[in-house]
Design a protein around this motif. Structure first.
Motif, PDB file in Angstrom:
ATOM      1  N   PHE A  65       0.836  -1.200   0.000  1.00 18.10           N
ATOM      2  CA  PHE A  65       0.000   0.000   0.000  1.00 18.10           C
ATOM      3  C   PHE A  65       0.868   1.246   0.000  1.00 18.10           C
ATOM      4  CE2 PHE A  65      -2.923  -3.060   2.132  1.00 18.10           C
ATOM      5  CZ  PHE A  65      -3.881  -3.091   1.135  1.00 18.10           C
ATOM      6  N   LYS A  66       0.716   2.051  -1.030  1.00 16.81           N
ATOM      7  CA  LYS A  66       1.485   3.292  -1.144  1.00 16.81           C
ATOM      8  C   LYS A  66       0.746   4.463  -0.510  1.00 16.81           C
ATOM      9  CE  LYS A  66       4.181   1.565  -4.952  1.00 16.81           C
ATOM     10  NZ  LYS A  66       4.106   0.235  -4.514  1.00 16.81           N
ATOM     11  N   THR A  67      -0.545   4.285  -0.269  1.00 18.52           N
ATOM     12  CA  THR A  67      -1.348   5.222   0.513  1.00 18.52           C
ATOM     13  C   THR A  67      -2.123   4.384   1.527  1.00 18.52           C
ATOM     14  OG1 THR A  67      -3.171   5.147  -1.064  1.00 18.52           O
ATOM     15  CG2 THR A  67      -1.586   6.930  -1.333  1.00 18.52           C
ATOM     16  N   PRO A  68      -2.406   4.924   2.691  1.00 22.06           N
ATOM     17  CA  PRO A  68      -3.076   4.130   3.720  1.00 22.06           C
ATOM     18  C   PRO A  68      -4.464   3.648   3.280  1.00 22.06           C
ATOM     19  CG  PRO A  68      -2.115   6.098   4.687  1.00 22.06           C
ATOM     20  CD  PRO A  68      -2.026   6.252   3.197  1.00 22.06           C
ATOM     21  N   PRO A  69      -4.712   2.341   3.367  1.00 19.03           N
ATOM     22  CA  PRO A  69      -6.040   1.809   3.046  1.00 19.03           C
ATOM     23  C   PRO A  69      -6.986   1.861   4.247  1.00 19.03           C
ATOM     24  CG  PRO A  69      -4.587   0.005   3.554  1.00 19.03           C
ATOM     25  CD  PRO A  69      -3.763   1.276   3.632  1.00 19.03           C
ATOM     26  N   LEU A  70      -6.433   2.230   5.401  1.00 13.89           N
ATOM     27  CA  LEU A  70      -7.207   2.262   6.639  1.00 13.89           C
ATOM     28  C   LEU A  70      -6.496   3.165   7.628  1.00 13.89           C
ATOM     29  CD1 LEU A  70      -5.616   0.382   9.030  1.00 13.89           C
ATOM     30  CD2 LEU A  70      -6.174  -1.351   7.346  1.00 13.89           C
ATOM     31  N   HIS A  71      -7.199   3.500   8.703  1.00 14.55           N
ATOM     32  CA  HIS A  71      -6.505   4.141   9.805  1.00 14.55           C
ATOM     33  C   HIS A  71      -6.850   3.414  11.093  1.00 14.55           C
ATOM     34  CE1 HIS A  71     -10.254   6.667  10.228  1.00 14.55           C
ATOM     35  NE2 HIS A  71      -9.999   6.441  11.500  1.00 14.55           N
ATOM     36  N   LEU A  72      -5.874   3.395  11.976  1.00 15.49           N
ATOM     37  CA  LEU A  72      -6.053   2.868  13.319  1.00 15.49           C
ATOM     38  C   LEU A  72      -6.472   4.030  14.199  1.00 15.49           C
ATOM     39  CD1 LEU A  72      -2.821   0.705  13.404  1.00 15.49           C
ATOM     40  CD2 LEU A  72      -5.158  -0.118  13.040  1.00 15.49           C
ATOM     41  N   ASN A  73      -7.415   3.809  15.069  1.00 17.50           N
ATOM     42  CA  ASN A  73      -7.953   4.872  15.917  1.00 17.50           C
ATOM     43  C   ASN A  73      -7.095   5.116  17.148  1.00 17.50           C
ATOM     44  OD1 ASN A  73     -10.158   5.077  14.210  1.00 17.50           O
ATOM     45  ND2 ASN A  73     -11.471   3.788  15.475  1.00 17.50           N
ATOM     46  N   THR A  74      -7.137   6.346  17.618  1.00 15.96           N
ATOM     47  CA  THR A  74      -6.544   6.701  18.902  1.00 15.96           C
ATOM     48  C   THR A  74      -7.393   7.800  19.540  1.00 15.96           C
ATOM     49  OG1 THR A  74      -4.532   7.429  20.061  1.00 15.96           O
ATOM     50  CG2 THR A  74      -4.985   8.478  17.957  1.00 15.96           C
ATOM     51  N   ASN A  75      -7.332   7.871  20.848  1.00 19.00           N
ATOM     52  CA  ASN A  75      -7.968   8.970  21.574  1.00 19.00           C
ATOM     53  C   ASN A  75      -6.982  10.094  21.843  1.00 19.00           C
ATOM     54  OD1 ASN A  75     -10.534   7.733  21.802  1.00 19.00           O
ATOM     55  ND2 ASN A  75      -9.771   6.472  23.476  1.00 19.00           N
ATOM     56  N   ASN A  76      -5.672   9.797  21.717  1.00 23.92           N
ATOM     57  CA  ASN A  76      -4.635  10.778  22.024  1.00 23.92           C
ATOM     58  C   ASN A  76      -3.561  10.707  20.945  1.00 23.92           C
ATOM     59  OD1 ASN A  76      -2.262  12.053  23.054  1.00 23.92           O
ATOM     60  ND2 ASN A  76      -3.115  11.896  25.122  1.00 23.92           N
ATOM     61  N   ASN A  98      -3.346  18.221  13.934  1.00 22.72           N
ATOM     62  CA  ASN A  98      -3.609  17.684  15.274  1.00 22.72           C
ATOM     63  C   ASN A  98      -4.569  16.490  15.217  1.00 22.72           C
ATOM     64  OD1 ASN A  98      -3.059  17.721  18.038  1.00 22.72           O
ATOM     65  ND2 ASN A  98      -4.965  18.808  18.465  1.00 22.72           N
ATOM     66  N   GLN A  99      -4.580  15.784  14.096  1.00 25.69           N
ATOM     67  CA  GLN A  99      -5.588  14.752  13.869  1.00 25.69           C
ATOM     68  C   GLN A  99      -5.026  13.396  13.473  1.00 25.69           C
ATOM     69  OE1 GLN A  99      -8.633  16.024  14.526  1.00 25.69           O
ATOM     70  NE2 GLN A  99      -9.544  14.010  14.371  1.00 25.69           N
ATOM     71  N   TRP A 100      -3.949  13.354  12.673  1.00 22.68           N
ATOM     72  CA  TRP A 100      -3.495  12.075  12.130  1.00 22.68           C
ATOM     73  C   TRP A 100      -2.005  12.107  11.787  1.00 22.68           C
ATOM     74  CZ3 TRP A 100      -1.444  12.312   7.217  1.00 22.68           C
ATOM     75  CH2 TRP A 100      -1.774  13.436   6.467  1.00 22.68           C
ATOM     76  N   PHE A 101      -1.434  10.905  11.638  1.00 23.95           N
ATOM     77  CA  PHE A 101      -0.080  10.754  11.097  1.00 23.95           C
ATOM     78  C   PHE A 101       0.002   9.419  10.368  1.00 23.95           C
ATOM     79  CE2 PHE A 101       0.268   8.921  15.358  1.00 23.95           C
ATOM     80  CZ  PHE A 101       0.974   7.743  15.158  1.00 23.95           C
ATOM     81  N   ASN A 102       0.961   9.337   9.459  1.00 26.09           N
ATOM     82  CA  ASN A 102       1.175   8.121   8.684  1.00 26.09           C
ATOM     83  C   ASN A 102       2.476   7.448   9.090  1.00 26.09           C
ATOM     84  OD1 ASN A 102      -1.153   8.663   7.268  1.00 26.09           O
ATOM     85  ND2 ASN A 102      -0.120   9.373   5.430  1.00 26.09           N
ATOM     86  N   PHE A 103       2.538   6.146   8.839  1.00 27.67           N
ATOM     87  CA  PHE A 103       3.726   5.358   9.126  1.00 27.67           C
ATOM     88  C   PHE A 103       3.789   4.187   8.161  1.00 27.67           C
ATOM     89  CE2 PHE A 103       0.327   3.475  11.569  1.00 27.67           C
ATOM     90  CZ  PHE A 103       0.574   2.115  11.544  1.00 27.67           C
ATOM     91  N   LYS A 104       4.919   3.475   8.184  1.00 25.18           N
ATOM     92  CA  LYS A 104       5.086   2.287   7.354  1.00 25.18           C
ATOM     93  C   LYS A 104       5.291   1.060   8.242  1.00 25.18           C
ATOM     94  CE  LYS A 104       7.474   4.297   3.366  1.00 25.18           C
ATOM     95  NZ  LYS A 104       8.732   4.188   2.594  1.00 25.18           N
ATOM     96  N   ASP A 105       4.765  -0.067   7.761  1.00 23.47           N
ATOM     97  CA  ASP A 105       5.097  -1.329   8.411  1.00 23.47           C
ATOM     98  C   ASP A 105       6.445  -1.804   7.853  1.00 23.47           C
ATOM     99  OD1 ASP A 105       4.666  -2.711   5.986  1.00 23.47           O
ATOM    100  OD2 ASP A 105       2.913  -3.800   6.702  1.00 23.47           O
ATOM    101  N   PRO A 106       7.013  -2.891   8.381  1.00 22.76           N
ATOM    102  CA  PRO A 106       8.331  -3.333   7.905  1.00 22.76           C
ATOM    103  C   PRO A 106       8.387  -3.677   6.414  1.00 22.76           C
ATOM    104  CG  PRO A 106       7.879  -4.304  10.031  1.00 22.76           C
ATOM    105  CD  PRO A 106       6.598  -3.628   9.584  1.00 22.76           C
ATOM    106  N   ASP A 107       7.252  -3.981   5.784  1.00 19.06           N
ATOM    107  CA  ASP A 107       7.228  -4.281   4.356  1.00 19.06           C
ATOM    108  C   ASP A 107       7.030  -3.037   3.492  1.00 19.06           C
ATOM    109  OD1 ASP A 107       7.565  -7.164   4.129  1.00 19.06           O
ATOM    110  OD2 ASP A 107       5.715  -7.273   5.293  1.00 19.06           O
ATOM    111  N   GLY A 108       6.812  -1.883   4.119  1.00 19.62           N
ATOM    112  CA  GLY A 108       6.633  -0.650   3.371  1.00 19.62           C
ATOM    113  C   GLY A 108       5.188  -0.261   3.130  1.00 19.62           C
ATOM    114  N   ASN A 109       4.239  -1.019   3.693  1.00 23.38           N
ATOM    115  CA  ASN A 109       2.822  -0.645   3.589  1.00 23.38           C
ATOM    116  C   ASN A 109       2.598   0.642   4.376  1.00 23.38           C
ATOM    117  OD1 ASN A 109       1.390  -2.895   2.160  1.00 23.38           O
ATOM    118  ND2 ASN A 109       2.364  -4.074   3.807  1.00 23.38           N
TER     119      ASN A 109
END
Length: 116
Positions: A65-76, A98-109
């Protein structure tokens, strides 16, 4: 009556090594990685709500995935960002709006954490 429900059941994430991916995802989600790997290539991450299935059979560099297909929720969002930094996760953005950030998994997703 429509036989297709307006629900997302699960998202498949392509991973190169099912055992390592299982450990990594369970670690960042604070879950035990003691579930069964099915058919030698599938791991169902125990989620609340929409599921995540890690699948090494569908992995190729073209399928990550070169763009996030989902987001994981957080309260903080700030705490989540610092937590991921502390886990040495590759962060690809700062906290945005103040709402979101992106990251990669070890495979680059590419994946996202979002304050909900």
């Amino acid at each position: 009556m429509n036989p297709i429900l307006n629900q997302v059941g699960t998202v498949f994430i392509p991973v190169s090594n099912i055992e390592e991916a299982c450990k990594w995802y369970c670690d960042i989600l604070g879950l035990s990685a003691d579930g069964e790997i099915l058919f030698g290539h599938l791991y169902i991450v125990p989620m609340n709500g929409t599921g995540i299935v890690l699948d090494s059979k569908i992995y190729s560099e073209d399928n990550i995935f070169k763009t996030p297909p989902l987001h994981l929720n957080t309260n903080n969002i700030e705490q989540a960002y610092e937590y991921m930094k502390g886990k040495n996760v590759e962060l690809t953005t700062e906290i945005e709006h103040n709402q979101w950030f992106n990251f990669k998994d070890p495979d680059g997703n590419h994946l996202m954490v979002c304050k909900c």
